[in-house]
Motif scaffolding. Structure first.
Motif, PDB file in Angstrom:
ATOM      1  N   ASP A 124       0.876  -1.163   0.179  1.00  0.00           N
ATOM      2  CA  ASP A 124       0.127  -0.035  -0.122  1.00  0.00           C
ATOM      3  C   ASP A 124       1.069   1.205  -0.129  1.00  0.00           C
ATOM      4  OD1 ASP A 124      -2.740   0.970   0.080  1.00  0.00           O
ATOM      5  OD2 ASP A 124      -1.990   2.081   2.075  1.00  0.00           O
ATOM      6  N   PHE A 125       1.981   1.353   0.457  1.00  0.00           N
ATOM      7  CA  PHE A 125       2.971   2.105   0.851  1.00  0.00           C
ATOM      8  C   PHE A 125       4.464   1.832   0.317  1.00  0.00           C
ATOM      9  CE2 PHE A 125       5.516   5.036   3.674  1.00  0.00           C
ATOM     10  CZ  PHE A 125       4.989   6.197   3.178  1.00  0.00           C
ATOM     11  N   PRO A 126       4.704   1.929  -0.912  1.00  0.00           N
ATOM     12  CA  PRO A 126       6.014   1.341  -1.203  1.00  0.00           C
ATOM     13  C   PRO A 126       7.231   1.982  -0.799  1.00  0.00           C
ATOM     14  CG  PRO A 126       4.977   2.279  -3.156  1.00  0.00           C
ATOM     15  CD  PRO A 126       3.972   2.231  -2.141  1.00  0.00           C
ATOM     16  N   ALA A 127       7.761   1.841   0.099  1.00  0.00           N
ATOM     17  CA  ALA A 127       8.953   2.740   0.757  1.00  0.00           C
ATOM     18  C   ALA A 127      10.113   2.389   0.244  1.00  0.00           C
ATOM     19  CB  ALA A 127       8.670   2.226   2.311  1.00  0.00           C
ATOM     20  N   ASP A 128      11.063   3.530   0.673  1.00  0.00           N
ATOM     21  CA  ASP A 128      12.436   3.336   0.207  1.00  0.00           C
ATOM     22  C   ASP A 128      13.184   2.814   1.288  1.00  0.00           C
ATOM     23  OD1 ASP A 128      12.167   4.850  -2.319  1.00  0.00           O
ATOM     24  OD2 ASP A 128      11.568   6.672  -0.887  1.00  0.00           O
ATOM     25  N   ALA A 129      12.812   2.805   2.469  1.00  0.00           N
ATOM     26  CA  ALA A 129      13.555   2.421   3.684  1.00  0.00           C
ATOM     27  C   ALA A 129      12.776   1.944   4.694  1.00  0.00           C
ATOM     28  CB  ALA A 129      14.696   3.339   4.178  1.00  0.00           C
ATOM     29  N   VAL A 130      13.000   0.914   5.148  1.00  0.00           N
ATOM     30  CA  VAL A 130      12.361   0.296   6.693  1.00  0.00           C
ATOM     31  C   VAL A 130      13.279   0.518   7.679  1.00  0.00           C
ATOM     32  CG1 VAL A 130      11.193  -1.419   7.921  1.00  0.00           C
ATOM     33  CG2 VAL A 130      10.758  -1.065   5.538  1.00  0.00           C
ATOM     34  N   LEU A 131      12.911   1.245   8.861  1.00  0.00           N
ATOM     35  CA  LEU A 131      13.572   1.492  10.107  1.00  0.00           C
ATOM     36  C   LEU A 131      13.198   0.863  11.308  1.00  0.00           C
ATOM     37  CD1 LEU A 131      14.647   3.947   8.222  1.00  0.00           C
ATOM     38  CD2 LEU A 131      14.962   5.171  10.400  1.00  0.00           C
ATOM     39  N   ALA A 132      13.645  -0.242  11.588  1.00  0.00           N
ATOM     40  CA  ALA A 132      13.016  -1.270  12.603  1.00  0.00           C
ATOM     41  C   ALA A 132      13.779  -1.388  13.804  1.00  0.00           C
ATOM     42  CB  ALA A 132      12.912  -2.632  11.933  1.00  0.00           C
ATOM     43  N   VAL A 446      19.643   7.450   5.211  1.00  0.00           N
ATOM     44  CA  VAL A 446      18.285   7.485   4.775  1.00  0.00           C
ATOM     45  C   VAL A 446      18.474   8.257   3.590  1.00  0.00           C
ATOM     46  CG1 VAL A 446      15.928   8.127   4.327  1.00  0.00           C
ATOM     47  CG2 VAL A 446      16.808   7.079   6.421  1.00  0.00           C
ATOM     48  N   GLU A 447      18.838   9.354   3.232  1.00  0.00           N
ATOM     49  CA  GLU A 447      18.974  10.355   2.337  1.00  0.00           C
ATOM     50  C   GLU A 447      20.310   9.827   1.355  1.00  0.00           C
ATOM     51  OE1 GLU A 447      19.273  14.294   3.882  1.00  0.00           O
ATOM     52  OE2 GLU A 447      17.150  14.015   4.623  1.00  0.00           O
ATOM     53  N   SER A 448      21.094   9.051   1.553  1.00  0.00           N
ATOM     54  CA  SER A 448      21.877   8.521   0.789  1.00  0.00           C
ATOM     55  C   SER A 448      21.518   7.330   0.286  1.00  0.00           C
ATOM     56  CB  SER A 448      23.448   8.165   1.604  1.00  0.00           C
ATOM     57  OG  SER A 448      23.124   7.087   2.460  1.00  0.00           O
ATOM     58  N   LEU A 449      20.575   6.653   0.428  1.00  0.00           N
ATOM     59  CA  LEU A 449      20.023   5.354   0.003  1.00  0.00           C
ATOM     60  C   LEU A 449      19.083   5.639  -1.163  1.00  0.00           C
ATOM     61  CD1 LEU A 449      19.275   3.693   3.252  1.00  0.00           C
ATOM     62  CD2 LEU A 449      21.090   3.006   1.896  1.00  0.00           C
ATOM     63  N   GLY A 450      19.451   4.677  -2.048  1.00  0.00           N
ATOM     64  CA  GLY A 450      18.342   4.874  -3.060  1.00  0.00           C
ATOM     65  C   GLY A 450      18.034   3.182  -3.413  1.00  0.00           C
TER      66      GLY A 450
END
Length: 452
Positions: A124-132, A446-450
């Motif tokens: 439903d919400f295709p995310a770029d990162a998951v922080l767990a 997070v901002e360095s990830l793609g």
């Protein structure tokens, strides 16, 4: 599945979000609060964030300015009443038996439900990162099931003392500080072999749980997988408060502790001027959850310090706390004691000379941020490990029990007040904490990830 609130869908006239991020944590205050603080910071920076967590934290997520999806009922619980969700837990004494119970029922059993909820949210919400939160182990199959190019980045967040096994440390649990040299490594190997032997039934059980999800759990202790399976692992502390590990993986970083959360402004008590009247100020707390029995630590501390020329602030963490504490002490409090339900610690700690605590990880590091030395008495969950780090780092004393006698508390407080080295080390660690910018470190990662 519950869908993301439309309040958090980007409006056509707005700039698009920098990234889409899912944050998630066990439905317990000490695990959820740090992840919600991270969520709020990322949202303020322009990322679109949805938090997957316990249903009782829906309003907190809204206040943080992020979307919210509740964990399914079988993975949701209220940590203020664990017996309701996990019958039989309270009959086990704090220590290895209760830790083993928690490992199986609190952490492993919910993994399938957590993972399926995460997959449904990603659809439903295709995310770029998951922080767990590291203890929400239902996030691990995300990285175990597919290559990085086919999924979001997975970032583990360590909200308790590090469980990463190492040749340089004893196994997590009993609160044993490092020993130097080969003698220490030999001790660690022997203890780890014993821990692995005792933990083999749980490991086999966890392997079956993961196998049912179509993934294979990596070899090694559970604490190793928690750190090495995510693409990155960020531990919320500083080197001065965590044991060195010469064999730590490259993705493991200590990024500093999160600042204490001020929250809504609370009125100060009528006696507030007394905190600056010249007497040493000793604060005692059992936190906001492990405070069902104030006789564990608060009452012994009050009893021990009743005749001292100090101001004792007993922060009970519950609405009926002051009355309950007075009841334990025969109906009245000593004249030098001020008992409260809740108090803004960010206002109190700058005036505090010693904090007597049961060892909550976040609360201890918040005290150190203000250079406050500690006396710690904790026996449940991760508290022995926190207490051991307090003594190892030189910022206070570990009483190595969760229910100390008054004379033990009194002697420890006298030592911490009387020996300048504790305050000096606490201030040095406070300076180290101030040098780190954990929110920036998380946002920069997070901002360095793609998508690779």
């Amino acid at each position: 599945m519950p869908t993301v609130s439309s309040d958090h869908e980007p409006r056509p006239t707005e700039e698009p979000p920098l990234s889409r991020i899912i944050t998630t944590a066990l439905p317990a205050q000490g695990h959820t609060s740090p992840l919600l603080a991270v969520s709020a910071d990322l949202a303020a920076r322009g990322h679109e964030v949805v938090f997957l967590g316990g249903s009782r934290f829906a309003a907190a997520a809204e206040r943080a300015g992020v979307g919210f999806v509740a964990l399914p009922a079988g993975a949701d619980f209220d940590d203020r009443d664990l017996d309701a969700s996990f019958p039989g837990r309270s009959s086990l004494p704090p220590g290895p038996e209760r830790l083993a119970f928690d490992a199986r029922h609190v952490f492993v059993d919910p993994i399938p439900l957590q993972y399926r909820a995460l997959l449904a949210l990603l659809a439903d919400f295709p995310a770029d990162a998951v922080l767990a939160d590291a203890f929400l182990q239902g996030a691990l199959p995300l990285a175990l099931s597919r290559p990085r190019a086919e999924r979001p980045a997975l970032i583990g967040i360590g909200v308790t003392p590090s469980m990463l096994p190492s040749v340089d440390t004893a196994p997590f649990g009993p609160g044993l500080p490092p020993l130097p040299g080969e003698a220490g490594r030999a001790r660690n190997r022997a203890l780890q072999e014993e821990a692995d032997r005792r933990g083999e039934p749980l490991r086999q059980y966890a392997e079956k749980v993961y196998a049912e999800l179509g993934v294979r759990l990596p070899e090694g202790p559970r604490g190793l997988a928690m750190v090495t399976v995510p693409d990155h692992f960020l531990q919320l502390t500083v080197p001065g408060f965590e044991y060195p590990r010469s064999d730590a993986p490259a993705g493991y970083r200590l990024i500093g502790a999160l600042p204490g959360l001020v929250g809504d402004e609370q009125p100060l008590p009528s006696w507030w001027d007394e905190v600056t009247d010249g007497r040493p100020v000793v604060v005692v707390t059992q936190g906001t959850l492990a405070n069902g029995d104030l006789g564990e630590l608060i009452a012994p501390t009050v009893t021990a310090l009743a005749e001292r020329d100090v101001l004792v602030v007993a922060a009970t963490g519950r609405p009926d706390g002051p009355g309950a504490l007075a009841g334990l002490l025969g109906g009245t409090l000593p004249g030098n004691v001020r008992a409260v339900d809740y108090l803004p610690f960010e206002r109190l700690l700058p005036h505090t000379d010693v904090l007597v605590s049961n060892g909550g990880y976040g609360g201890v590091q918040t005290a150190l941020r203000y250079g406050v030395p500690l006396v710690v008495a904790g026996a449940s969950e991760d508290k022995p490990e926190v207490a051991a780090r307090v003594q190892w780092s030189g910022v206070g004393l570990d009483l190595r029990t969760g229910r100390p006698a008054p004379d033990e508390v009194g002697a420890a407080v006298d030592r911490v007040l009387g020996e300048d080295r504790f305050r000096a080390r606490a201030r040095a660690l406070g300076a180290e904490l101030a040098e780190h910018r954990p929110f920036d470190a998380i946002a920069e990662l997070v901002e360095s990830l793609g998508r690779c």
